[in-house]
Design a protein around this motif. Structure first.
Motif, PDB file in Angstrom:
ATOM      1  N   GLU A 161      43.264 -11.289   1.150  1.00  0.00           N
ATOM      2  CA  GLU A 161      43.883 -10.025   1.555  1.00  0.00           C
ATOM      3  C   GLU A 161      43.159  -8.838   0.933  1.00  0.00           C
ATOM      4  O   GLU A 161      42.973  -7.791   1.586  1.00  0.00           O
ATOM      5  N   ALA A 162      42.723  -8.988  -0.321  1.00  0.00           N
ATOM      6  CA  ALA A 162      41.971  -7.911  -0.966  1.00  0.00           C
ATOM      7  C   ALA A 162      40.642  -7.670  -0.264  1.00  0.00           C
ATOM      8  O   ALA A 162      40.227  -6.515  -0.060  1.00  0.00           O
ATOM      9  N   ASN A 163      39.960  -8.726   0.123  1.00  0.00           N
ATOM     10  CA  ASN A 163      38.693  -8.568   0.833  1.00  0.00           C
ATOM     11  C   ASN A 163      38.894  -7.894   2.183  1.00  0.00           C
ATOM     12  O   ASN A 163      38.084  -7.055   2.603  1.00  0.00           O
ATOM     13  N   ALA A 164      39.989  -8.253   2.874  1.00  0.00           N
ATOM     14  CA  ALA A 164      40.281  -7.609   4.154  1.00  0.00           C
ATOM     15  C   ALA A 164      40.628  -6.136   3.973  1.00  0.00           C
ATOM     16  O   ALA A 164      40.255  -5.283   4.801  1.00  0.00           O
ATOM     17  N   THR A 165      41.334  -5.798   2.888  1.00  0.00           N
ATOM     18  CA  THR A 165      41.680  -4.400   2.632  1.00  0.00           C
ATOM     19  C   THR A 165      40.446  -3.555   2.385  1.00  0.00           C
ATOM     20  O   THR A 165      40.351  -2.401   2.834  1.00  0.00           O
TER      21      THR A 165
END
Length: 516
Positions: free
Chosen positions: A399-403
């Motif tokens: 999720e952090a990488n997508a953000t």
């Protein structure tokens, strides 16, 4: 001579019978008994003695037979080979050989085991004081390390709060026009999300985080960060289980020692250079079980906190390996401190014979419960760490990488006094990185960096470098800073003043700028 020949043959039959009975765990099979009965009532066997036949009626001097033919007949009758043991009997015999009937525990070169002899008559007061001090240092180091791991390293770093902070960074900095790079025509987000292509002048920790996330996830489904964490958890669990197994063996050995008012240590019967503990006092037993209890609790706490440390603290592949090594070193502090133990303590532990301990299995078919318990603990620890913690961490970092890097990256924005947002593409020409690398301004900077790459131009009889950048002979730093904030009109006027030509003639007639 006949009696001597008979006795030799009976000795051979006796040895065969003894070997058969050993294979059957000293329980002769019916086939062996029938073979013994076939020799007739005249033969009796006494283990460990020379077999002789009982006297017959009419014999006065020595036992024997009326003729050599009768002896041969008895020999042929008793020579019948015993029947092969059944498979179940063989299995029972093999299991009986594996029963740990003589289990013994040897003390190790460790501060924990050295605490066994604190206050012992074999040591001086100074020796006992040094051992007690080393034991105290070992306990303090373990407590401090457990506290640091619990309050610092065992906390979960990759949570929903991290995702929110990354989103705020992208809004405030990632697409702000202040951090737009005109040389590469990219926003800060583009440069951060492509660490292999661009170098960032700021937010290096964000770029490192993106690099660690991609290394942790990996392109392959098995050879990635979660697999490395699983292997580290397994190795760490086996290391702690080894320590717990030693604690278990020591406690069993202490329970099996005879209890007395004082602890007795004397010379061993087998070797005058070895020592043997014959009994242990009640007070020393209570003291040692307190040490064992603390050691067990500290090992279990290290197991739990160390597993959380490996799962939650870092996703860097290099950090995971170093963390696993650091945990193993902490567990071996007692062995490292033993180097400072007095010479008498080291000699006493090395010369002391292993302590007797009850067998782990009392019969051939019994199960070793301890090994099943330890195996269940290892599998449970690795499963919980791999499934629960790793899946939660993996979901968070995805999720952090997508953000950070999902959605549109090719834009920058600015705001006016009314907080009205104005956006534009960071690369309106749609040029690729290789095309941008061939732009004139990039080439001008590159030639300034490497003067040997500047082409030479012959002007009259002189050969001069054909540079693309404009150099100021006087106050160059102030002039360069001034032109950074110029608009198009100011840049045009500044170029005319620098070359002494009109703007329309500058690019066509000036050799340096015509290369653009």
């Amino acid at each position: 001579a006949r009696l001597a020949a008979l006795e030799r043959r009976l000795d051979e039959r006796l040895e065969m019978t003894e070997r058969t009975m050993r294979q059957l765990v000293l329980q002769p099979a019916p086939s062996a008994l029938s073979a013994m009965r076939a020799s007739g009532p005249a033969m009796s066997v006494d283990f460990g003695k020379t077999p002789v036949a009982p006297p017959r009626p009419g014999d006065r001097e020595s036992p024997g037979f009326d003729s050599f033919d009768q002896a041969e007949a008895l020999d042929e009758c008793s020579a019948a080979p015993p029947a092969a043991p059944l498979p179940s009997e063989i299995t029972t015999h093999q299991r009986s050989l594996l029963v740990d009937a003589k289990n013994r525990f040897a003390l190790h070169a460790s501060v924990w085991d050295a605490a066994f002899f604190i206050g012992s008559p074999q040591l001086t007061c100074s020796d006992s004081f040094v051992v007690a001090a080393l034991l105290l240092v070992n306990i303090i180091v373990l407590v401090v390390f457990l506290g640091i791991v619990y309050y610092v390293f065992a906390q979960e770093n990759y949570t929903a709060e991290l995702v929110q902070r990354l989103e705020q960074w992208r809004i405030n900095f990632g697409h702000n026009v202040k951090y737009y790079d005109g040389n590469t025509m990219t926003s800060l987000t583009q440069r951060v999300c492509s660490p292999d292509v661009y170098q960032v002048e700021m937010s290096g920790h964000i770029s490192n985080l993106v690099h660690e996330i991609r290394e942790y996830i990996g392109e392959r489904s098995i050879f990635n960060g979660p697999s490395l964490v699983t292997v580290s958890l397994l190795l760490w669990a086996l290391t702690v289980v080894t320590d717990i197994s030693q604690i278990w063996d020591l406690s069993r050995a202490l329970r099996s020692l005879p209890k007395a008012d004082t602890t007795m240590i004397g010379l061993a019967d087998s070797d005058e250079q070895s020592l043997m503990m014959t009994s242990i006092g009640q007070g020393r037993t209570a003291w040692l079980f307190c040490v064992i209890l603390f050691r067990t609790v500290s090992s279990c706490c290290l197991w739990f906190l160390g597993s959380r440390f490996l799962c939650l603290y870092s996703i860097s592949v290099a950090d995971i390996l170093l963390n696993a090594l650091a945990l193993e070193i902490v567990l071996k502090i007692d062995e490292a401190l033993f180097i400072l133990a007095p010479w008498r303590v080291k000699t006493l532990i090395s010369r002391l014979e292993p302590l007797p301990s009850p067998p782990r299995c009392c019969r051939a078919g019994a199960r070793d419960l301890r090994q099943y318990v330890l195996l269940a603990m290892v599998l449970t620890s690795v499963s919980i760490g791999s499934i629960t913690a790793l899946e939660r961490v993996r979901a968070t970092i995805l999720e952090a990488n997508a953000t950070l890097c999902s959605g549109e990256q090719d834009f920058v924005y600015s705001m006016d006094a009314f907080l009205m947002v104005y956006t534009s593409e960071s690369n309106p020409l749609g040029a690729s990185a290789s095309q941008i690398a061939r732009f004139g301004h990039v080439q001008a900077v590159r030639e300034t960096m490497y003067p040997e790459t500047v082409p030479m131009f012959t002007r009259g009889s002189a050969t001069v470098p054909h540079t693309m950048a404009v150099r100021f002979p006087i106050s160059p730093l102030e002039e360069v800073k001034k032109r950074e904030s110029w608009d198009i009109a100011q840049s045009s006027a500044g170029l005319q003043s620098a070359t002494g030509l009109l703007c329309s003639d500058t690019l066509a007639l000036t050799l340096d700028t015509s290369r653009f």
